[in-house]
Design a protein around this motif. Structure first.
Motif, PDB file in Angstrom:
ATOM      1  N   THR A 142      27.391  52.557  44.617  1.00 51.72           N
ATOM      2  CA  THR A 142      27.995  51.305  45.072  1.00 51.72           C
ATOM      3  C   THR A 142      29.308  51.044  44.359  1.00 51.72           C
ATOM      4  O   THR A 142      29.399  51.209  43.140  1.00 51.72           O
ATOM      5  N   THR A 143      30.306  50.614  45.124  1.00 48.79           N
ATOM      6  CA  THR A 143      31.556  50.166  44.524  1.00 48.79           C
ATOM      7  C   THR A 143      31.442  48.665  44.274  1.00 48.79           C
ATOM      8  O   THR A 143      31.184  47.899  45.203  1.00 48.79           O
ATOM      9  N   VAL A 144      31.606  48.278  43.031  1.00 47.92           N
ATOM     10  CA  VAL A 144      31.566  46.871  42.645  1.00 47.92           C
ATOM     11  C   VAL A 144      33.012  46.399  42.494  1.00 47.92           C
ATOM     12  O   VAL A 144      33.754  46.944  41.685  1.00 47.92           O
ATOM     13  N   THR A 145      33.388  45.404  43.293  1.00 48.34           N
ATOM     14  CA  THR A 145      34.733  44.836  43.201  1.00 48.34           C
ATOM     15  C   THR A 145      34.651  43.512  42.460  1.00 48.34           C
ATOM     16  O   THR A 145      33.879  42.619  42.833  1.00 48.34           O
ATOM     17  N   LEU A 146      35.434  43.413  41.405  1.00 52.52           N
ATOM     18  CA  LEU A 146      35.445  42.218  40.551  1.00 52.52           C
ATOM     19  C   LEU A 146      36.625  41.321  40.911  1.00 52.52           C
ATOM     20  O   LEU A 146      37.647  41.791  41.419  1.00 52.52           O
ATOM     21  N   THR A 147      36.496  40.046  40.595  1.00 54.25           N
ATOM     22  CA  THR A 147      37.617  39.131  40.770  1.00 54.25           C
ATOM     23  C   THR A 147      38.709  39.497  39.766  1.00 54.25           C
ATOM     24  O   THR A 147      38.414  40.097  38.719  1.00 54.25           O
ATOM     25  N   PRO A 148      39.955  39.145  40.036  1.00 57.68           N
ATOM     26  CA  PRO A 148      41.030  39.446  39.075  1.00 57.68           C
ATOM     27  C   PRO A 148      40.813  38.801  37.702  1.00 57.68           C
ATOM     28  O   PRO A 148      41.279  39.314  36.689  1.00 57.68           O
ATOM     29  N   GLU A 149      40.077  37.697  37.653  1.00 59.81           N
ATOM     30  CA  GLU A 149      39.835  36.970  36.401  1.00 59.81           C
ATOM     31  C   GLU A 149      38.619  37.476  35.627  1.00 59.81           C
ATOM     32  O   GLU A 149      38.391  37.064  34.493  1.00 59.81           O
ATOM     33  N   ALA A 150      37.821  38.341  36.233  1.00 59.51           N
ATOM     34  CA  ALA A 150      36.553  38.756  35.621  1.00 59.51           C
ATOM     35  C   ALA A 150      36.737  39.298  34.214  1.00 59.51           C
ATOM     36  O   ALA A 150      36.052  38.873  33.276  1.00 59.51           O
ATOM     37  N   THR A 151      37.644  40.244  34.051  1.00 57.73           N
ATOM     38  CA  THR A 151      37.798  40.886  32.746  1.00 57.73           C
ATOM     39  C   THR A 151      38.846  40.210  31.866  1.00 57.73           C
ATOM     40  O   THR A 151      38.852  40.436  30.656  1.00 57.73           O
ATOM     41  N   THR A 152      39.693  39.405  32.468  1.00 59.28           N
ATOM     42  CA  THR A 152      40.745  38.750  31.675  1.00 59.28           C
ATOM     43  C   THR A 152      40.278  37.360  31.236  1.00 59.28           C
ATOM     44  O   THR A 152      39.872  37.175  30.093  1.00 59.28           O
ATOM     45  N   THR A 153      40.276  36.407  32.128  1.00 55.44           N
ATOM     46  CA  THR A 153      39.895  35.028  31.805  1.00 55.44           C
ATOM     47  C   THR A 153      38.426  34.902  31.402  1.00 55.44           C
ATOM     48  O   THR A 153      38.097  34.197  30.449  1.00 55.44           O
ATOM     49  N   ASN A 154      37.538  35.601  32.125  1.00 59.48           N
ATOM     50  CA  ASN A 154      36.097  35.472  31.866  1.00 59.48           C
ATOM     51  C   ASN A 154      35.584  36.417  30.786  1.00 59.48           C
ATOM     52  O   ASN A 154      34.451  36.284  30.341  1.00 59.48           O
ATOM     53  N   GLY A 155      36.371  37.404  30.396  1.00 65.65           N
ATOM     54  CA  GLY A 155      36.014  38.274  29.280  1.00 65.65           C
ATOM     55  C   GLY A 155      34.916  39.286  29.531  1.00 65.65           C
ATOM     56  O   GLY A 155      34.274  39.758  28.587  1.00 65.65           O
ATOM     57  N   VAL A 156      34.674  39.654  30.792  1.00 64.66           N
ATOM     58  CA  VAL A 156      33.632  40.642  31.087  1.00 64.66           C
ATOM     59  C   VAL A 156      34.064  42.004  30.535  1.00 64.66           C
ATOM     60  O   VAL A 156      35.167  42.470  30.793  1.00 64.66           O
TER      61      VAL A 156
END
Length: 133
Positions: free
Chosen positions: A58-72
């Motif tokens: 499965t390809t998981v597409t993250l929001t642009p903020e997931a790893t930046t603002t949200n810190g994932v």
């Protein structure tokens, strides 16, 4: 010549079929369902192959903020049994990753901030498809 080619295909297919049968059910046209409404981490999940055995690629597409603002920094797939089925780290700014989900069962995908040890978001996921055997 055509008969020989057909026999070759059959002979070449037998080990593949044995591998699939030995590793579990074969599922055609697998699907992945996730509710992403109001998600701050997940945009969508999409199946990457027309068949699956033990797991659905499965390809998981993250929001642009997931790893930046949200810190994932990590994604974890939790199987119905409660055990970790797959996990991967994600880099800052990364918006797509391939993961494996258990075939034909409920699971959860968890977005984690490994730096401070918090769960950013947890979403239920259902995989399904046409089971052959």
């Amino acid at each position: 010549m055509t008969g020989t080619l057909s026999r070759r295909r059959v002979v070449a297919t037998i080990p593949l079929l044995g591998l699939v049968v030995g590793s579990g059910c074969l599922t055609l046209s697998p699907t992945v369902t996730i509710e992403t409404t109001e998600s701050t981490v997940f945009e969508q999940l999409a199946v990457t192959a027309p068949w699956a055995s033990r797991s659905v690629a499965t390809t998981v597409t993250l929001t642009p903020e997931a790893t930046t603002t949200n810190g994932v920094t990590q994604l974890v797939v939790i199987a119905e049994s409660g055990s970790t089925f797959d996990s991967t780290t994600v880099d800052s700014g990364q918006t797509s990753v391939t993961m494996y989900l258990p075939t034909n069962q409920n699971a959860a995908i968890v977005a984690v901030n490994a730096v401070n040890g918090t769960v950013v978001e947890r979403r239920p996921v259902v995989t399904d498809g046409n089971k052959l055997f």
